[in-house]
Design a protein around this motif. Structure first.
Motif, PDB file in Angstrom:
ATOM      1  N   PRO A  86      45.936  40.997  36.983  1.00  0.00           N
ATOM      2  CA  PRO A  86      45.578  39.678  36.466  1.00  0.00           C
ATOM      3  C   PRO A  86      44.326  39.721  35.602  1.00  0.00           C
ATOM      4  O   PRO A  86      43.380  40.451  35.902  1.00  0.00           O
ATOM      5  N   SER A  87      44.335  38.944  34.549  1.00  0.00           N
ATOM      6  CA  SER A  87      43.159  38.818  33.695  1.00  0.00           C
ATOM      7  C   SER A  87      42.232  37.764  34.288  1.00  0.00           C
ATOM      8  O   SER A  87      42.606  37.037  35.216  1.00  0.00           O
ATOM      9  N   ASP A  88      41.034  37.666  33.751  1.00  0.00           N
ATOM     10  CA  ASP A  88      40.108  36.628  34.211  1.00  0.00           C
ATOM     11  C   ASP A  88      40.708  35.242  33.999  1.00  0.00           C
ATOM     12  O   ASP A  88      40.564  34.356  34.826  1.00  0.00           O
ATOM     13  N   LYS A  89      41.410  35.056  32.872  1.00  0.00           N
ATOM     14  CA  LYS A  89      42.042  33.763  32.603  1.00  0.00           C
ATOM     15  C   LYS A  89      43.115  33.452  33.651  1.00  0.00           C
ATOM     16  O   LYS A  89      43.231  32.322  34.107  1.00  0.00           O
ATOM     17  N   ASP A  90      43.897  34.473  34.030  1.00  0.00           N
ATOM     18  CA  ASP A  90      44.917  34.274  35.072  1.00  0.00           C
ATOM     19  C   ASP A  90      44.269  33.786  36.365  1.00  0.00           C
ATOM     20  O   ASP A  90      44.779  32.888  37.027  1.00  0.00           O
ATOM     21  N   LYS A  91      43.146  34.384  36.717  1.00  0.00           N
ATOM     22  CA  LYS A  91      42.441  34.002  37.948  1.00  0.00           C
ATOM     23  C   LYS A  91      41.918  32.571  37.845  1.00  0.00           C
ATOM     24  O   LYS A  91      42.039  31.789  38.793  1.00  0.00           O
ATOM     25  N   GLU A  92      41.338  32.238  36.691  1.00  0.00           N
ATOM     26  CA  GLU A  92      40.819  30.875  36.495  1.00  0.00           C
ATOM     27  C   GLU A  92      41.953  29.852  36.572  1.00  0.00           C
ATOM     28  O   GLU A  92      41.806  28.796  37.199  1.00  0.00           O
ATOM     29  N   ASP A  93      43.075  30.151  35.933  1.00  0.00           N
ATOM     30  CA  ASP A  93      44.228  29.242  35.964  1.00  0.00           C
ATOM     31  C   ASP A  93      44.734  29.046  37.396  1.00  0.00           C
ATOM     32  O   ASP A  93      45.088  27.922  37.785  1.00  0.00           O
ATOM     33  N   ALA A  94      44.763  30.112  38.167  1.00  0.00           N
ATOM     34  CA  ALA A  94      45.224  30.016  39.559  1.00  0.00           C
ATOM     35  C   ALA A  94      44.279  29.138  40.377  1.00  0.00           C
ATOM     36  O   ALA A  94      44.721  28.313  41.183  1.00  0.00           O
ATOM     37  N   LEU A  95      42.986  29.291  40.159  1.00  0.00           N
ATOM     38  CA  LEU A  95      42.017  28.490  40.910  1.00  0.00           C
ATOM     39  C   LEU A  95      42.081  27.012  40.537  1.00  0.00           C
ATOM     40  O   LEU A  95      41.799  26.146  41.356  1.00  0.00           O
ATOM     41  N   ARG A  96      42.459  26.726  39.301  1.00  0.00           N
ATOM     42  CA  ARG A  96      42.596  25.326  38.872  1.00  0.00           C
ATOM     43  C   ARG A  96      43.741  24.611  39.591  1.00  0.00           C
ATOM     44  O   ARG A  96      43.783  23.389  39.650  1.00  0.00           O
ATOM     45  N   LEU A  97      44.692  25.370  40.120  1.00  0.00           N
ATOM     46  CA  LEU A  97      45.818  24.784  40.826  1.00  0.00           C
ATOM     47  C   LEU A  97      45.428  24.236  42.204  1.00  0.00           C
ATOM     48  O   LEU A  97      46.154  23.442  42.788  1.00  0.00           O
ATOM     49  N   ILE A  98      44.284  24.678  42.700  1.00  0.00           N
ATOM     50  CA  ILE A  98      43.845  24.256  44.020  1.00  0.00           C
ATOM     51  C   ILE A  98      43.212  22.859  43.918  1.00  0.00           C
ATOM     52  O   ILE A  98      42.311  22.632  43.117  1.00  0.00           O
ATOM     53  N   THR A  99      43.715  21.933  44.708  1.00  0.00           N
ATOM     54  CA  THR A  99      43.146  20.598  44.739  1.00  0.00           C
ATOM     55  C   THR A  99      42.456  20.416  46.081  1.00  0.00           C
ATOM     56  O   THR A  99      43.030  20.675  47.143  1.00  0.00           O
ATOM     57  N   VAL A 100      41.221  19.977  46.018  1.00  0.00           N
ATOM     58  CA  VAL A 100      40.433  19.775  47.235  1.00  0.00           C
ATOM     59  C   VAL A 100      40.126  18.285  47.356  1.00  0.00           C
ATOM     60  O   VAL A 100      39.668  17.647  46.415  1.00  0.00           O
ATOM     61  N   GLY A 101      40.408  17.733  48.529  1.00  0.00           N
ATOM     62  CA  GLY A 101      40.060  16.334  48.794  1.00  0.00           C
ATOM     63  C   GLY A 101      40.940  15.320  48.091  1.00  0.00           C
ATOM     64  O   GLY A 101      40.522  14.200  47.867  1.00  0.00           O
ATOM     65  N   ARG A 102      42.122  15.665  47.753  1.00  0.00           N
ATOM     66  CA  ARG A 102      43.025  14.699  47.115  1.00  0.00           C
ATOM     67  C   ARG A 102      44.104  14.307  48.059  1.00  0.00           C
ATOM     68  O   ARG A 102      44.656  14.949  48.803  1.00  0.00           O
TER      69      ARG A 102
END
Length: 93
Positions: A77-93
């Motif tokens: 995975p590239s750094d962008k792949d990792k960032e995109d994956a982390l954006r999928l996580i929703t906290v407190g919704r």
């Protein structure tokens, strides 16, 4: 003793790069000025498929790999792949 796994058949990607003329045509179509090798085209195909989110099992089948671990090397995975994956996580919704 575990059952033996059938050996992988010739990968479909080999059909794309076995002929020097076909390899040269593919390289020109891709806009590559330098001569290329079958290995480079196979690697590029595999990396492109993985980056396009193609399932690793399917990529392994296309390449003719008997073991998924062999195919996994294309999935770094590239750094962008990792960032995109982390954006999928929703906290407190």
């Amino acid at each position: 003793m575990p059952p033996s796994r059938p050996k992988a058949t010739t990968g479909h990607s080999e059909l794309l790069v076995t002929s020097p003329e076909l390899r040269e045509d593919r390289a020109q179509t891709a806009g590559l000025d330098d001569p290329t090798t079958a290995h480079v085209l196979r690697y590029t195909l595999a990396t492109t498929l993985v980056r396009g989110k193609t399932d690793l099992v399917l990529v392994a089948e296309i390449l003719g790999h008997a073991r998924l671990e062999t195919t996994r090397r294309y999935s770094l995975p590239s750094d962008k792949d990792k960032e995109d994956a982390l954006r999928l996580i929703t906290v407190g919704r």
